[in-house]
Design a protein around this motif. Structure first.
Motif, PDB file in Angstrom:
ATOM      1  N   THR A 151       0.824  -1.221   0.000  1.00 59.29           N
ATOM      2  CA  THR A 151       0.000   0.000   0.000  1.00 59.29           C
ATOM      3  C   THR A 151       0.855   1.267   0.000  1.00 59.29           C
ATOM      4  OG1 THR A 151      -0.129  -0.133   2.416  1.00 59.29           O
ATOM      5  CG2 THR A 151      -1.921  -1.147   1.151  1.00 59.29           C
ATOM      6  N   ASP A 152       2.171   1.121  -0.274  1.00 61.70           N
ATOM      7  CA  ASP A 152       3.098   2.266  -0.344  1.00 61.70           C
ATOM      8  C   ASP A 152       3.099   3.104   0.926  1.00 61.70           C
ATOM      9  OD1 ASP A 152       3.857   1.585  -2.935  1.00 61.70           O
ATOM     10  OD2 ASP A 152       2.157   2.682  -3.806  1.00 61.70           O
ATOM     11  N   SER A 153       3.072   2.449   2.091  1.00 57.73           N
ATOM     12  CA  SER A 153       3.075   3.181   3.360  1.00 57.73           C
ATOM     13  C   SER A 153       4.256   2.776   4.248  1.00 57.73           C
ATOM     14  CB  SER A 153       1.762   2.933   4.114  1.00 57.73           C
ATOM     15  OG  SER A 153       1.539   1.546   4.296  1.00 57.73           O
ATOM     16  N   LEU A 154       5.339   2.319   3.618  1.00 59.73           N
ATOM     17  CA  LEU A 154       6.509   1.907   4.395  1.00 59.73           C
ATOM     18  C   LEU A 154       7.186   3.089   5.087  1.00 59.73           C
ATOM     19  CD1 LEU A 154       8.291  -0.790   2.171  1.00 59.73           C
ATOM     20  CD2 LEU A 154       7.141  -1.103   4.359  1.00 59.73           C
ATOM     21  N   ALA A 155       7.020   4.280   4.548  1.00 59.48           N
ATOM     22  CA  ALA A 155       7.687   5.446   5.136  1.00 59.48           C
ATOM     23  C   ALA A 155       7.233   5.684   6.569  1.00 59.48           C
ATOM     24  CB  ALA A 155       7.409   6.680   4.278  1.00 59.48           C
ATOM     25  N   SER A 156       5.977   5.377   6.859  1.00 56.72           N
ATOM     26  CA  SER A 156       5.445   5.607   8.206  1.00 56.72           C
ATOM     27  C   SER A 156       5.312   4.311   9.005  1.00 56.72           C
ATOM     28  CB  SER A 156       4.077   6.282   8.114  1.00 56.72           C
ATOM     29  OG  SER A 156       3.164   5.478   7.379  1.00 56.72           O
ATOM     30  N   TYR A 157       5.808   3.212   8.455  1.00 59.59           N
ATOM     31  CA  TYR A 157       5.617   1.920   9.114  1.00 59.59           C
ATOM     32  C   TYR A 157       6.563   1.746  10.293  1.00 59.59           C
ATOM     33  CZ  TYR A 157       5.541  -3.112   9.923  1.00 59.59           C
ATOM     34  OH  TYR A 157       5.445  -4.345  10.511  1.00 59.59           O
ATOM     35  N   LYS A 158       6.037   1.234  11.394  1.00 57.78           N
ATOM     36  CA  LYS A 158       6.813   0.890  12.579  1.00 57.78           C
ATOM     37  C   LYS A 158       6.435  -0.531  13.005  1.00 57.78           C
ATOM     38  CE  LYS A 158       8.787   4.949  13.210  1.00 57.78           C
ATOM     39  NZ  LYS A 158      10.259   5.128  13.125  1.00 57.78           N
ATOM     40  N   HIS A 159       7.427  -1.353  13.337  1.00 56.06           N
ATOM     41  CA  HIS A 159       7.153  -2.704  13.805  1.00 56.06           C
ATOM     42  C   HIS A 159       6.408  -2.654  15.141  1.00 56.06           C
ATOM     43  CE1 HIS A 159      10.219  -3.789  10.817  1.00 56.06           C
ATOM     44  NE2 HIS A 159       9.707  -5.015  10.871  1.00 56.06           N
ATOM     45  N   ASP A 160       5.356  -3.436  15.242  1.00 61.32           N
ATOM     46  CA  ASP A 160       4.559  -3.443  16.481  1.00 61.32           C
ATOM     47  C   ASP A 160       5.037  -4.524  17.445  1.00 61.32           C
ATOM     48  OD1 ASP A 160       3.812  -5.606  15.016  1.00 61.32           O
ATOM     49  OD2 ASP A 160       1.654  -5.211  15.054  1.00 61.32           O
ATOM     50  N   TYR A 161       6.228  -5.023  17.251  1.00 63.54           N
ATOM     51  CA  TYR A 161       6.819  -6.010  18.158  1.00 63.54           C
ATOM     52  C   TYR A 161       8.325  -5.798  18.180  1.00 63.54           C
ATOM     53  CZ  TYR A 161       8.070  -8.327  13.792  1.00 63.54           C
ATOM     54  OH  TYR A 161       8.568  -8.582  12.544  1.00 63.54           O
ATOM     55  N   LYS A 162       8.961  -6.304  19.218  1.00 63.90           N
ATOM     56  CA  LYS A 162      10.408  -6.206  19.319  1.00 63.90           C
ATOM     57  C   LYS A 162      11.052  -7.469  18.754  1.00 63.90           C
ATOM     58  CE  LYS A 162      10.831  -2.999  23.186  1.00 63.90           C
ATOM     59  NZ  LYS A 162      11.452  -2.762  24.517  1.00 63.90           N
ATOM     60  N   ALA A 163      12.098  -7.278  17.999  1.00 59.32           N
ATOM     61  CA  ALA A 163      12.788  -8.424  17.412  1.00 59.32           C
ATOM     62  C   ALA A 163      13.463  -9.246  18.502  1.00 59.32           C
ATOM     63  CB  ALA A 163      13.830  -7.937  16.404  1.00 59.32           C
ATOM     64  N   LEU A 164      13.611 -10.527  18.246  1.00 61.99           N
ATOM     65  CA  LEU A 164      14.314 -11.393  19.189  1.00 61.99           C
ATOM     66  C   LEU A 164      15.778 -10.981  19.256  1.00 61.99           C
ATOM     67  CD1 LEU A 164      12.834 -14.873  18.193  1.00 61.99           C
ATOM     68  CD2 LEU A 164      12.345 -13.581  20.271  1.00 61.99           C
ATOM     69  N   PRO A 165      16.389 -10.997  20.427  1.00 60.79           N
ATOM     70  CA  PRO A 165      17.804 -10.628  20.559  1.00 60.79           C
ATOM     71  C   PRO A 165      18.698 -11.533  19.708  1.00 60.79           C
ATOM     72  CG  PRO A 165      16.749 -10.766  22.707  1.00 60.79           C
ATOM     73  CD  PRO A 165      15.783 -11.328  21.713  1.00 60.79           C
ATOM     74  N   SER A 166      19.856 -11.031  19.351  1.00 62.11           N
ATOM     75  CA  SER A 166      20.763 -11.789  18.489  1.00 62.11           C
ATOM     76  C   SER A 166      21.204 -13.102  19.120  1.00 62.11           C
ATOM     77  CB  SER A 166      21.994 -10.939  18.152  1.00 62.11           C
ATOM     78  OG  SER A 166      22.659 -10.540  19.360  1.00 62.11           O
TER      79      SER A 166
END
Length: 594
Positions: free
Chosen positions: A436-451
């Motif tokens: 939908t061409d909205s990556l500019a305002s996209y934020k992940h709604d979860y935290k990535a797993l630690p390395s």
């Protein structure tokens, strides 16, 4: 007083029931979503609606009611008189010659000889009501002691003065259940051949034990047809015989030799070896007799890797060394591997430190934003979905499995969603935003797993996405039918109650009949025992089968499945929040310091 207080159960309940909160339910992935292309009707409906070739006659003169004997017949004695010519004396009724819950009613007056009425039809030396009563109590999981308790507290007299009479009725039930089950299994095999249009069948096999673990004396193993979902064959194994145990102290006596010659063919112990070997031996036995029994071959076997069943089949070569039997994995059991591996990993990867002279072990991979119980469940479900939704291709399955891995490795600075499915309908919110061409305002709604978590679990993903394993998952097969049958067996003879081989065999046969053809199968077994089946029993069976279909259809609806998944996740969220907010209250030796 500015510190934040802990959330109480009341707070959480108010949050869950807050009317101001939007009623939109959280969206969760559902393992059953992959099955949306199947027919709308359930497997229960297919099985029950298929033609049942066993017709049970309806006897309109049969019907039972509970009555208070003394009240009813005392009142009757005041209303009737002897009808014999020239008598006209008052009549009294007495109970006599009790057998179980059946008895004779003596009708007598002061002048004439008594006449007798049986309380129910007499079958040989046993009353019909006894067979019916013991059979139904067995369905509730109750044996001799349960029957005695019921009759005693219901003021119905002493139920069978000795155990011998009860055992005789149970033996009749066992014999009739075996006979009826063989007919139902034969019908099921014929239906499966018609459905598959071949005598080389696809079957799923699984074993279950009377006792949890691998030390049980009794086990039940079943083979179920892929297309009909019906039990085609079953074997009950026993590693114990009570009569043999009784004679152990007199093995060298002449009496033992004479007894053993007659007992050898009816010995209850039909298995030698460990309990875990029961499933392997039973499956091989059923494979070897398939041609003779049904004129079919089981060339495609759906199983798990919890036992060495498949390797045992290959070694036994039931259809000759030149005939190849293919193995397919149960996707549900493959999913369990992911959950078990991750949980074991959390418990084994620890950091050992010393605090005030005490050795403290800290789990490195567990805790907030790491491998919590909820996160492990998610990864296991996504792993299963990746297989089920792409079960037609090994490459597609592998790509989807790694998509879930990199999905939870992604951050706003380093998104790694290239393997996630694209488009507005994708389960990946990043791909939805890209479409939908909205990556500019996209934020992940979860935290990535630690390395450290990602590096540690990567070998597990590599092993569980190997071509060898995924090749056996092509087709997306499962053993759900076998698991459903297993739980039905232990409803009839519960695992926590003691029972012998004959009771387990009766339970397995009854379960197979009702699993294949519904409640009407009970009528077939009762009829084979000589019991008359009345209108009420027929109506009950009909309504139960209709209810079974409606209940199964309701549970199979996608909205219902999504709702159940959401409710499970809400409960886990609630439990996880409680665990995080509270100190530990339970564990081995947790209170030794006091």
């Amino acid at each position: 007083m500015g510190g934040s207080r802990k959330r109480t159960r009341k707070d959480r309940h108010e949050n869950f029931t807050d009317k101001s909160r939007p009623r939109k339910r959280k969206q969760y992935f559902n393992p059953s979503t992959a099955e949306t292309n199947k027919a709308s009707f359930s497997s229960s409906e297919k099985k029950v609606q298929q033609c049942n070739e066993i017709i049970v006659p309806k006897n309109s003169t049969t019907g039972y009611r509970f009555i208070n004997f003394i009240t009813v017949f005392t009142t009757l004695s005041t209303l009737v008189k002897c009808s014999k010519k020239g008598c006209n004396e008052k009549i009294k009724f007495e109970e006599c010659q009790t057998r179980g819950i059946g008895f004779k009613i003596a009708v007598q007056c002061e002048k004439c000889n008594p006449q007798y009425i049986h309380s129910s039809p007499l079958l040989g030396h046993s009353y019909e009501i006894n067979r019916r009563f013991i059979y139904v109590m067995r369905l509730f999981g109750l044996g001799y002691a349960g029957c005695k308790k019921f009759c005693g507290l219901m003021d119905m007299g002493d139920f069978f003065g000795c155990h011998t009479s009860y055992d005789a009725v149970m033996e009749n039930i066992r014999s009739c259940a075996n006979t009826v089950t063989e007919k139902y299994l034969l019908f099921a095999a014929d239906e499966e051949k018609k459905q598959q249009n071949s005598s080389d069948l696809h079957v799923s096999g699984d074993g279950t034990w009377k006792k949890r673990g691998f030390t049980s004396l009794y086990g039940v193993t079943s083979l179920i047809g892929l297309y009909t979902g019906k039990v085609l064959d079953l074997v009950v194994k026993s590693g114990y015989c009570k009569k043999c145990e009784y004679w152990e102290s007199n093995l060298n006596s002449a009496e033992f030799q004479e007894w053993f010659e007659n007992h050898e063919n009816e010995c209850a112990a039909n298995h030698e070896g460990s309990s875990g070997k029961m499933e392997v031996d039973s499956i091989i036995e059923m494979f070897k007799r398939s041609v003779k029994k049904y004129k079919v071959r089981y060339l495609n076997y759906i199983g798990d890797s919890d036992s060495k069943t498949y390797s045992g089949i290959i070694k036994a070569a039931p259809y000759g060394d030149d005939v190849l039997i293919k193995k397919k994995e149960c996707v549900g059991h493959v999913q369990k591997r992911m959950g078990i591996r991750l949980r074991n990993l959390v418990n084994t990867v620890v950091e050992v430190t010393k605090t005030k002279g005490k050795v403290v072990k800290k789990k490195i991979l567990s805790g907030k934003n790491k491998l919590t119980g909820k996160m492990i469940d998610k990864l296991a479900v996504y792993y299963e979905l990746a297989i089920r939704r792409n079960c037609d291709s090994i490459e597609k399955m592998k790509n989807a499995i790694w998509a879930t891995y990199y999905h939870y490795a992604s951050t706003d600075e380093d998104p790694q969603h290239e393997k996630c499915p694209s488009g507005e309908d994708s389960w990946c919110s990043w791909q939805q935003a890209s479409a939908t061409d909205s990556l500019a305002s996209y934020k992940h709604d979860y935290k990535a797993l630690p390395s450290i978590v990602l590096e540690t679990i990567k070998p597990i993903y590599e092993e569980l996405s190997s071509d060898v394993l995924l090749e056996r998952c092509v087709g997306g097969f499962s053993q759900n039918s076998n698991e459903s049958f297993n739980q039905l067996v232990w409803k009839i003879t519960p695992k926590h109650l003691q029972a012998g081989f004959s009771v387990v065999e009766v339970a397995a046969n009854i379960a197979a009949c009702t699993f294949n053809d519904g409640t009407t199968a009970h009528l077939s077994i009762l009829h084979s025992m000589g019991v008359n089946i009345g209108h009420s029993a027929h109506e009950y069976a009909r309504k139960e089968d209709e209810s079974r279909i409606l209940h199964a259809e309701r549970k199979s609806l996608e909205s219902s499945k999504e709702g159940r998944t959401a409710r499970r996740q809400e409960k886990k969220d609630c439990l996880d929040s409680t665990t995080v907010s509270e100190d530990a209250h339970y564990g081995p030796g947790i209170d030794d310091s006091m």
